[in-house]
Design an enzyme around this catalytic site. Structure first.
Site, PDB file in Angstrom:
ATOM      1  N   HIS A   1      38.857  30.877  33.275  1.00 15.02           N
ATOM      2  CA  HIS A   1      40.076  31.689  33.174  1.00 15.02           C
ATOM      3  C   HIS A   1      40.697  31.489  31.781  1.00 15.02           C
ATOM      4  CE1 HIS A   1      40.075  32.919  37.310  1.00 15.02           C
ATOM      5  NE2 HIS A   1      40.432  31.766  37.818  1.00 15.02           N
TER       6      HIS A   1
ATOM      7  N   SER B   1      48.376  40.824  43.717  1.00 11.61           N
ATOM      8  CA  SER B   1      47.282  40.039  44.284  1.00 11.61           C
ATOM      9  C   SER B   1      47.582  38.543  44.153  1.00 11.61           C
ATOM     10  CB  SER B   1      45.973  40.398  43.561  1.00 11.61           C
ATOM     11  OG  SER B   1      44.902  39.677  44.089  1.00 11.61           O
TER      12      SER B   1
HETATM   13  S1  PPS Z   1      40.332  34.384  41.745  1.00 11.73           S
HETATM   14  O1  PPS Z   1      41.165  33.456  42.549  1.00 11.73           O
HETATM   15  O2  PPS Z   1      40.816  34.476  40.365  1.00 11.73           O
HETATM   16  O3  PPS Z   1      38.911  34.077  41.811  1.00 11.73           O
HETATM   17  O4  PPS Z   1      40.593  35.811  42.433  1.00 11.73           O
HETATM   18  P1  PPS Z   1      39.880  37.160  41.984  1.00 11.73           P
HETATM   19  O5  PPS Z   1      38.548  37.231  42.612  1.00 11.73           O
HETATM   20  O6  PPS Z   1      39.970  37.337  40.521  1.00 11.73           O
HETATM   21  O7  PPS Z   1      40.810  38.268  42.607  1.00 11.73           O
HETATM   22  C1  PPS Z   1      40.871  38.561  43.980  1.00 11.73           C
HETATM   23  C2  PPS Z   1      41.073  40.057  44.088  1.00 11.73           C
HETATM   24  O8  PPS Z   1      39.805  40.708  43.984  1.00 11.73           O
HETATM   25  C3  PPS Z   1      39.545  41.415  45.194  1.00 11.73           C
HETATM   26  N1  PPS Z   1      38.125  41.347  45.511  1.00 11.73           N
HETATM   27  C4  PPS Z   1      37.288  42.393  45.442  1.00 11.73           C
HETATM   28  N2  PPS Z   1      37.495  43.677  45.052  1.00 11.73           N
HETATM   29  C5  PPS Z   1      36.432  44.523  45.129  1.00 11.73           C
HETATM   30  N3  PPS Z   1      35.217  44.150  45.575  1.00 11.73           N
HETATM   31  C6  PPS Z   1      34.966  42.881  45.978  1.00 11.73           C
HETATM   32  N4  PPS Z   1      33.778  42.533  46.407  1.00 11.73           N
HETATM   33  C7  PPS Z   1      36.042  41.943  45.905  1.00 11.73           C
HETATM   34  N5  PPS Z   1      36.152  40.635  46.202  1.00 11.73           N
HETATM   35  C8  PPS Z   1      37.423  40.283  45.972  1.00 11.73           C
HETATM   36  C9  PPS Z   1      40.395  40.714  46.223  1.00 11.73           C
HETATM   37  O9  PPS Z   1      40.593  41.490  47.369  1.00 11.73           O
HETATM   38  C10 PPS Z   1      41.658  40.446  45.417  1.00 11.73           C
HETATM   39  O10 PPS Z   1      42.412  41.631  45.177  1.00 11.73           O
HETATM   40  P2  PPS Z   1      43.607  42.105  46.137  1.00 11.73           P
HETATM   41  O11 PPS Z   1      44.315  43.193  45.377  1.00 11.73           O
HETATM   42  O12 PPS Z   1      44.488  40.923  46.377  1.00 11.73           O
HETATM   43  O13 PPS Z   1      42.970  42.634  47.365  1.00 11.73           O
END
Ligand code: PPS
Length: 334
Positions: free
Chosen positions: A140, A170
């Site tokens: 990050h 999020s």
């Molecule tokens: S972290 O903690 O930084 O690793 O989190 P990160 O993965 O960056 O962010 C989580 C958000 O990504 C969405 N997410 C996805 N979106 C699309 N496809 C897939 N496969 C996927 N996996 C995780 C997840 O739902 C979080 O977004 P929000 O808006 O909260 O739903």
């Protein structure tokens, strides 16, 4: 979430913990204090491991570093890149034994800071040396604080960012979900003000994006800049570009055989969410235990509309637009 014991200070890590604790601190968004390092705010727990990695990680030219601000789509990017890079080893179509169907993307593509957090007595060289090439690692970290060995090593960096409004929403949900028992989440309005002031994990988010953007323009063969919204809009096309960038383009035969589509399907939110490890498993960092299901929520573009007012949106958009002016990157209001 459980906050465990520190594991005891030791010679290697304590140097970085001392440095971290000498940095300016303030309470930010969430439950840990933040430390300021070269203009960015780091969750305190991640400061020492980030500094340790910066000094001692030895990049290989074949490494692939995935970089994001938290909640920009890291988990998805990890899954997609893993699926692309290892597609030769694992059957994709209907492959019930694919590692992505048995383990969380966070286990398959570790965060560099977590490897350092777990191996406190010395740099995690044996673990890193033992990883076969191409090593897939995530950070990050802002570009300027990446391990010193990364720029110039020839390794590939893939950066993924997201509309800051959706990232904020999020993040706020995630922090609420993983907060230690008995602690409170920063009230929504206060959290939003902190985010707008740049006091968010690895924020200011606009400076984080601008740093990687600049590098992707200067060195497009080494740094790829992606946006969550574009990935959602054209996942297959982006995955094909990603494979080219990583030096493993899909062959004509693979394209005809639907392999890019199979990678995308394997990594879809619904598919990932249904995997037992992601549904019921726990992700253990050095000091935190996070239920894997917290990494999968809605995965929508524009979910901010259900949570923040048009005035708040306008405020954040204006800040981002103003801060990115002249950079060539435009994010706000799209
Ligand atoms: S972290 O903690 O930084 O690793 O989190 P990160 O993965 O960056 O962010 C989580 C958000 O990504 C969405 N997410 C996805 N979106 C699309 N496809 C897939 N496969 C996927 N996996 C995780 C997840 O739902 C979080 O977004 P929000 O808006 O909260 O739903």
């Amino acid at each position: 979430m459980v906050v465990g014991e520190s594991g005891g200070a030791d010679a290697f890590f304590s140097k970085y913990e001392a440095l971290a604790s000498s940095l300016p601190a303030r309470q930010g968004l969430g439950f840990t204090p933040y430390r300021e390092y070269h203009g960015f705010w780091y969750p305190e727990l991640l400061m020492a491991p980030t500094l340790a990695a910066r000094d001692t990680f030895a990049a290989r030219p074949t490494d692939v570093i995935l970089a994001t601000v938290p909640k920009s789509g890291t988990t998805w990017l990890k899954a997609l890149v893993y699926g692309v890079v290892h597609r030769g080893h694992h059957a994709l179509a209907g492959g019930e034994h694919h590692p992505l169907l048995a383990s969380s993307p966070h286990e398959l593509v570790p965060f560099l800071h977590e490897l350092y957090e777990r191996h406190r007595s010395a740099p995690p060289v044996p673990v890193l040396d033992g990883m076969p090439s191409p090593r897939l690692l995530a950070v990050h970290t802002p570009f300027a604080a990446l391990p010193a060995s990364v720029p110039g090593s020839g390794c590939r960096v893939v950066y993924l960012c997201r509309d800051p409004k959706d990232t904020f929403v999020s993040l706020r949900h995630f922090l609420d979900e993983i907060k230690p028992e008995g602690s409170d989440t920063t009230p929504f309005a206060e959290a939003f003000e902190l985010f707008c002031a740049g006091v968010s994990p690895f924020g200011p988010i606009w400076d984080h994006m601008a740093g990687y953007w600049k590098e992707s323009v200067a060195r497009p063969g080494e740094v790829m800049f992606l946006r969550y919204e574009h990935l959602k809009e054209d996942t297959v096309g982006t995955v094909r570009r990603l494979a080219e960038f990583l030096g493993c383009p899909f062959t004509d035969e693979e394209v005809v055989g639907g392999v890019p589509e199979a990678v995308v399907a394997l990594c879809s939110l619904d598919r990932m969410r249904s995997v037992e490890a992601n549904r019921d498993g726990v992700h253990r960092t050095g000091r935190l235990s996070i239920k894997n299901r917290a990494f999968f929520r809605k995965g929508e573009v524009g979910d901010w509309k259900a949570h923040i007012t048009p005035e708040m949106a306008q405020k954040l958009d204006s800040i981002v637009e103003e801060k990115l002016r002249g950079s060539g990157l435009s994010i706000a209001g799209e």
